[in-house]
Structure formats: structure tokens, C-alpha cells
Design an enzyme around this catalytic site. Structure first.
Site, PDB file in Angstrom:
ATOM      1  N   ASP A  87       0.854  -1.182   0.000  1.00  0.00           N
ATOM      2  CA  ASP A  87       0.000   0.000   0.000  1.00  0.00           C
ATOM      3  C   ASP A  87       0.893   1.237   0.000  1.00  0.00           C
ATOM      4  OD1 ASP A  87      -2.337   1.686   0.580  1.00  0.00           O
ATOM      5  OD2 ASP A  87      -1.405   1.868   2.550  1.00  0.00           O
ATOM      6  N   ASP A 106      -1.657  -0.692   5.994  1.00  0.00           N
ATOM      7  CA  ASP A 106      -1.860  -0.125   7.332  1.00  0.00           C
ATOM      8  C   ASP A 106      -3.287   0.289   7.630  1.00  0.00           C
ATOM      9  OD1 ASP A 106      -1.456   3.403   7.188  1.00  0.00           O
ATOM     10  OD2 ASP A 106      -1.798   2.071   5.488  1.00  0.00           O
TER      11      ASP A 106
END
Length: 625
Positions: free
Chosen positions: A309, A506
């Protein structure tokens, strides 16, 4: 020595049984009348092994090494080899003691992250200060933490300044400066000043409690290699019984048959995986990395594609303004920045705060401030009408010179930047250039992964231009842009069967792909709970530079497991042949068998101190698999 000392404290009864057994065995040799003392070690060391084997077979339907050990002890007693039975029982207890010592030592390295919360806290109410149990602290309480104390709660500092040692959570030795408005976490150490903390997480929501849940889920039994070893153990038991029976038929020597049963116990083979995985997990815990699924360490060793990500993982998630460009002769870039920064100082939008925060000059007074959600802001500054926002908003408020300003801004967007248009007195006068900020370690981490032979793919919700620029800057192999959570999940699924994947993220939008990937790594053990619950491994401090070290340690762990299994099978095979041909008796067989177990345990324990966290190992790490 510390490992043995800790083991003695943790296992007082097994250690006492071993000592008593050794003394009793030695005493049985002193005089003929004392021979019956030899039954003491058989009873206190051997009976627990025999009982455990019976329970596992009856209740769990599980054939383990204890079955062979139990048969060897009983057979030795039946043929009158009481000394051999006693020595087998004692040596087996010693082997089990050392095994438990290694596992406990590794667990202690992990559990130190959980046991750092003090039992009491100082709750402040006006001028009154009282000490209460930590479990009785509630949301909104003000807790005072004095220098040298461990922070007992999670919350926001409302008064005082200090430096906090976060090493117990992050592995970093450099203290973090704390001021009002900053967050502190339970388990950290207040080093200097006294601070008052307003509690915003209690009970199961606290940092330490969430870590405890993560650690409780750690289970080496989920590893594929562990299950394989268990299946091999069943076959080995069957082979041992078959060889023992055939040996007796061929030589009519019960001693050889009993020795076969002793030496062919698959303890070392079974110990190879769980001890290695737990030791590796202990090593990672010292770096602020929590392992929820022990099997993830094994799977990580075979990963060949890392999906990452962008926001919060590769970048800080903080928008930075790089400055202004003027497109009007009536206002220069410096004046444009001063006027627009003043207006944006009244805005709560992240882009507005970034623009205002980048201005280092005096903030001018603003009147007639207006915020239009999703469009822009405007206000009067120093007698001039200042406006900032998107192109649609500017078309309504500042149509003059808009076409040329938008054309120049589009060129900047193509380079991957975010652009906010700006206008003065109804004329489009320029634009602000903004972007997300790369973490300092991101480029080195991607380069490190490529050295390790891994393909890297960035997943982001950004537009094509922004995503492509960031991926090229980092040196990523590929990028997928404008990703929703289902798009990230779809990307992971598309790679299944073609490669082994590791997903690093996250946020909530990363949780499905973290769960689906072969290995999921969440950034921030005190961050989004959905991400940490979905991941197999958690980086407590968001330090992505440790990713290469995790790969290296995982590869080393798998190499250690395979070496332990190979060594165990080779040792058992050689010892069995010697036993069949009468070259080894029951006592020597028990000794050789346990030496093998101890060697495998020592091999695994070396992982506790294995240095895999510096890139100086990169030249050799790739060969660990």
C-alpha cells in the site's frame, strides 16, 4: 547460562525430578542393597512420559515420540535392564527440559512487550491526586506520569513536556519528544518531565492489551512444515516398531529391539520447526515486530512478490506543499503564497493545512472567510479577495486567466503532483503544488527487496499520474492505481497460483488483502485495529526498512528447519542400523537420541541472536532458501 537459569526458574518441578533422578541412579550403584533406588527415577521421570503418551493416544489419537519412549522404558524394565530404563527416563526428561527452556526463552522475548504495564496509575482530579489500580481507570481520566515511570495508559498529553523511550514497542533507542497534544502509549517509559495524560483507550483497546491478543494468537502449529513433521513422526513410529520386531525375529535379541525403539524416536525431527519458528519470533520481537501466525515465517521464506500500500506504508500520509507558481503578472509567487496561506489557515481541510503549514512568514488577518465543502475556500486578505480550490470552483469565482492557469497546472499533475488552483480578485493567478511525503526508508527498502530477488508492486487509490510517478521514484516493478479495497483484494487473488504473495498495508482498506495474501504484514501495532487483526505479522513502529530483515530471517529459519529435519533423519537412520547389528545398547541409544534433540534445539536457538537486520548480509541472504 541465562537460558538455563530461566529454565530452572520456569520449570522447578521437572528440574527437581531430574536432579533427584540423577542422585538416585548414582546411589543405586553404591551397594547391592541399594539397587531398588533405581526405581525412583523410573517413577518420577518415566511415569509422566508414559502417562502423557497414553493420554495423547487415547484422547488425541496422536502417535508421538513419547509412544516409542514409553515402550522403550517398559521393555527395559521387563527385561531387567532397570539402569537403562532409569537412564532413558532421565535423559528424556533432560531433553524435554532443554526444549521447554528454548521455547520459553523465545516466548519471554515476545511477552516482555506485554508485561510492561504497571499495576497502578496516578489519577488527577483538580488538586487531588490518588493512586488507583490501572484496571479501574476510565475514559477521560487524567493520569499523571512522573519521570522514570512506565506509562500505564493510552492517551493524549494535556499538560507537561517530556521525552519517552519507545524501545519496548518499536525497538528504537532514540527517545521521542512529547508535548501537549501528542499521543503516548502504555508500556513506554517516561524519561524526564512529568506529564498529564487524558485517557482515550482502556481495557481491551489499550496498546498493551491489543498486543497481548496478537501474541496469544501466535501458533507455530499452523506451519505446513510442522504438520509434515507430525506425519513423518507417525510413519517413523510404525517403521521403528516394524524394524524392532524384525530385528528380534532375526537375532532373537530383545536388547537390540529395545534400542531400535529408543534411537528411532522422532523428537529431534518434531522439535526442528516449532523451536526455530519461536526463536525467530523472539528475534523479531526485539525489533518491534510481532508474529501472530508462526507459519507466516515459513511462508515468508518462499514469497516472491511483495504488494505494498502507498499511503501510510511507503509514505508518511502527510501532505506537503512544495510552493506556489504564479500565472499572472499582477501577483508574484511570494505574494500569492502569503495571501492564499492566510485563507487556508482558517481551513480544516488537510490540503489547506499543508499550504498554511508550509508558509514561514507572518499570517495575515482574514475576513469574510467562506468554506465550500468539496470545492474550495475564499476570504478577504489585506483588502484583496483570495480564493483557492478546484477548477469548477474557480470557474465560478475567478474565471479570468483560468484556461491558461489550468493548462499549466495539468502539466504539473502529469508529473504526479496534487495541484490547488489560486485566484486573486476574481482572476486565476496560479497554483500550489502538493504531494504525499515518502518515508525516508522507503526507497532503500524497495531496493533491498529487489536485491533479495523479490518483485514489488504498489497499490494505491491515487490517479495514474500520481501513482506512476511515486512508483518510478521508488523503483517499483509495477503499480496498480485507483484501487478500492476490492481492487486490492482482486489483485492479490489474480496472483494466486502464479506466485507467493506478501501484502503490506496499514488501513481498513488493506484488511481484506492482508487476510488473503500468503503473508499479511500490518504497519503500526498501535494503528488501525482492522489491519492488525487481519495481518500475520505486525510492524509496531511503521518502520518499513525492517521488511528485508524479516525476509532474511524467514529464509534463515526455513534453512534451519530443513537442516534440523535432515540431521534428525540421518542420525536416527544411522543409530537404528547400529542398534540392529548390536553396535549400540539401550543406554547409548537414549544418549545418542537426546544428543540429536539437543543439537536441533541449539541450531534453532541461534536464530534468537541471528543478525539479519543490516543490508551487509544481502550478498548471501538470497541463498538461504
Amino acid at each position: 547460562m541465562s537460558l538455563v537459569k530461566d529454565a530452572i526458574l520456569d520449570q522447578k518441578i521437572p528440574f527437581a525430578c531430574i536432579i533427584i533422578g540423577v542422585i538416585a541412579l548414582a546411589a543405586s550403584f553404591l551397594a547391592d542393597w541399594a539397587w531398588m533406588i533405581v526405581f525412583v527415577p523410573i517413577l518420577i521421570c518415566g511415569i509422566p512420559i508414559i502417562w502423557g503418551a497414553i493420554v495423547e493416544v487415547v484422547n488425541e489419537h496422536d502417535i508421538t515420540a513419547d509412544v516409542l519412549v514409553s515402550v522403550a522404558i517398559v521393555a527395559s524394565v521387563l527385561i531387567g535392564e532397570y539402569d537403562a530404563a532409569a537412564e532413558i527416563a532421565i535423559i528424556m526428561q533432560i531433553g524435554g527440559f532443554l526444549e521447554e527452556a528454548t521455547v520459553n526463552h523465545a516466548n519471554r522475548s515476545i511477552m516482555r512487550l506485554v508485561n510492561m504495564r504497571p499495576a497502578t496509575a496516578r489519577v488527577v482530579n483538580g488538586s487531588e491526586e490518588r493512586t488507583v489500580p490501572v484496571d479501574s481507570v476510565v475514559l477521560g481520566d487524567i493520569v499523571r506520569v512522573v519521570p522514570g515511570e512506565i506509562v500505564p495508559v493510552d492517551g493524549i498529553v494535556v499538560n507537561g513536556t517530556t521525552s519517552v523511550n519507545n524501545s519496548i514497542l518499536t525497538g528504537e533507542s532514540v527517545p521521542r519528544d512529547i508535548a501537549p497534544g501528542d499521543r503516548v502509549s502504555s508500556g513506554t517509559v517516561n524519561m524526564y518531565g512529568s506529564v498529564d495524560v487524558e485517557v482515550d483507550r482502556v481495557g481491551d483497546d489499550s496498546t498493551i492489551a491489543r498486543m497481548a491478543r496478537i501474541i496469544e494468537n501466535a501458533d507455530a502449529g499452523k506451519s505446513k512444515v510442522v504438520r509434515t513433521a507430525d506425519r513423518w513422526a507417525v510413519y517413523i513410529v510404525m517403521i521403528a516398531f516394524t524394524v524392532a520386531i524384525l530385528s528380534y525375529i532375526a537375532f532373537r535379541d530383545i536388547y537390540r529391539s529395545v534400542t531400535v525403539l529408543v534411537v528411532f524416536c522422532p523428537c529431534a525431527l518434531i522439535l526442528a520447526t516449532p523451536t526455530a519458528i519461536m526463536a525467530a519470533a523472539g528475534n523479531m520481537s526485539k525489533k518491534g515486530i510481532l508474529v501472530k501466525d508462526g507459519g507466516a515465517i515459513e511462508r515468508m521464506a518462499s514469497v516472491d512478490t511483495v504488494l505494498m500500500d502507498k499511503t501510510g506504508t511507503l509514505t508518511t500520509g502527510e501532505i506537503v506543499c512544495h510552493g506556489f507558481t504564479s500565472t499572472s503578472v499582477s501577483v508574484d509567487a511570494e505574494e500569492l503564497e502569503s495571501l492564499i496561506s492566510a485563507v487556508e489557515s482558517r481551513s480544516e481541510h488537510p490540503l489547506g493545512r499543508a499550504i498554511a503549514g508550509a508558509h514561514d512568514g507572518p499570517v495575515l488577518e482574514v475576513s469574510d472567510f467562506k468554506y465550500v465543502p468539496g470545492r474550495g475556500v475564499s476570504g478577504t486578505v489585506d483588502g484583496r479577495k483570495a480564493t483557492a480550490g478546484n477548477e469548477a470552483f474557480m470557474a465560478e469565482t475567478c474565471p479570468g486567466n483560468l484556461e491558461e492557469t489550468a493548462r499549466l497546472a495539468d502539466r504539473v499533475r502529469e508529473d504526479g503532483y496534487t495541484v490547488i488552483l489560486a485566484g486573486i480578485d476574481g482572476i486565476a493567478s496560479g497554483y500550489a503544488v502538493l504531494s504525499d511525503t515518502l518515508k525516508e526508508s522507503s526507497m532503500d527498502t524497495v531496493a533491498d527487496l529487489r536485491v533479495l530477488g523479490l518483485r514489488t508492486i504498489m497499490l494505491t487509490g491515487d490517479t495514474h499520474q500520481v501513482a506512476r510517478k511515486m512508483a518510478d521514484t521508488l523503483g517499483m516493478d509495477d503499480v496498480v492505481w485507483e484501487c478500492l479495497p476490492e481492487d486490492k483484494l482482486r489483485t492479490v487473488r489474480a496472483l494466486e497460483g502464479e506466485c507467493r504473495t506478501c501484502m503490506v498495508g496499514d488501513g481498513i482498506n488493506d484488511a481484506p488483502s492482508l487476510k488473503r495474501a500468503d503473508v499479511g504484514i500490518a504497519m503500526g501495532g498501535i494503528g488501525n485495529e482492522m489491519a492488525t487483526e487481519s495481518a500475520d505479522i505486525v510492524f509496531v513502529d511503521d518502520d518499513i526498512s525492517k521488511l528485508g530483515g524479516v525476509v532474511r530471517l524467514s529464509r534463515r529459519t526455513l534453512l534451519t528447519i530443513r537442516a534440523g529435519i535432515a540431521f534428525s533423519i540421518a542420525l536416527n537412520s544411522v543409530a537404528m542400523i547400529m542398534a540392529v547389528f548390536g553396535l549400540m545398547g539401550p543406554i547409548a541409544g537414549a544418549l545418542v537420541h537426546n544428543i540429536g534433540s539437543v543439537i536441533v534445539i541449539i541450531m534453532a536457538s541461534l536464530l534468537l541472536r541471528h543478525d539479519c537486520w543490516s543490508r551487509r548480509h544481502e550478498a548471501t541472504s538470497g541463498g538461504d532458501t
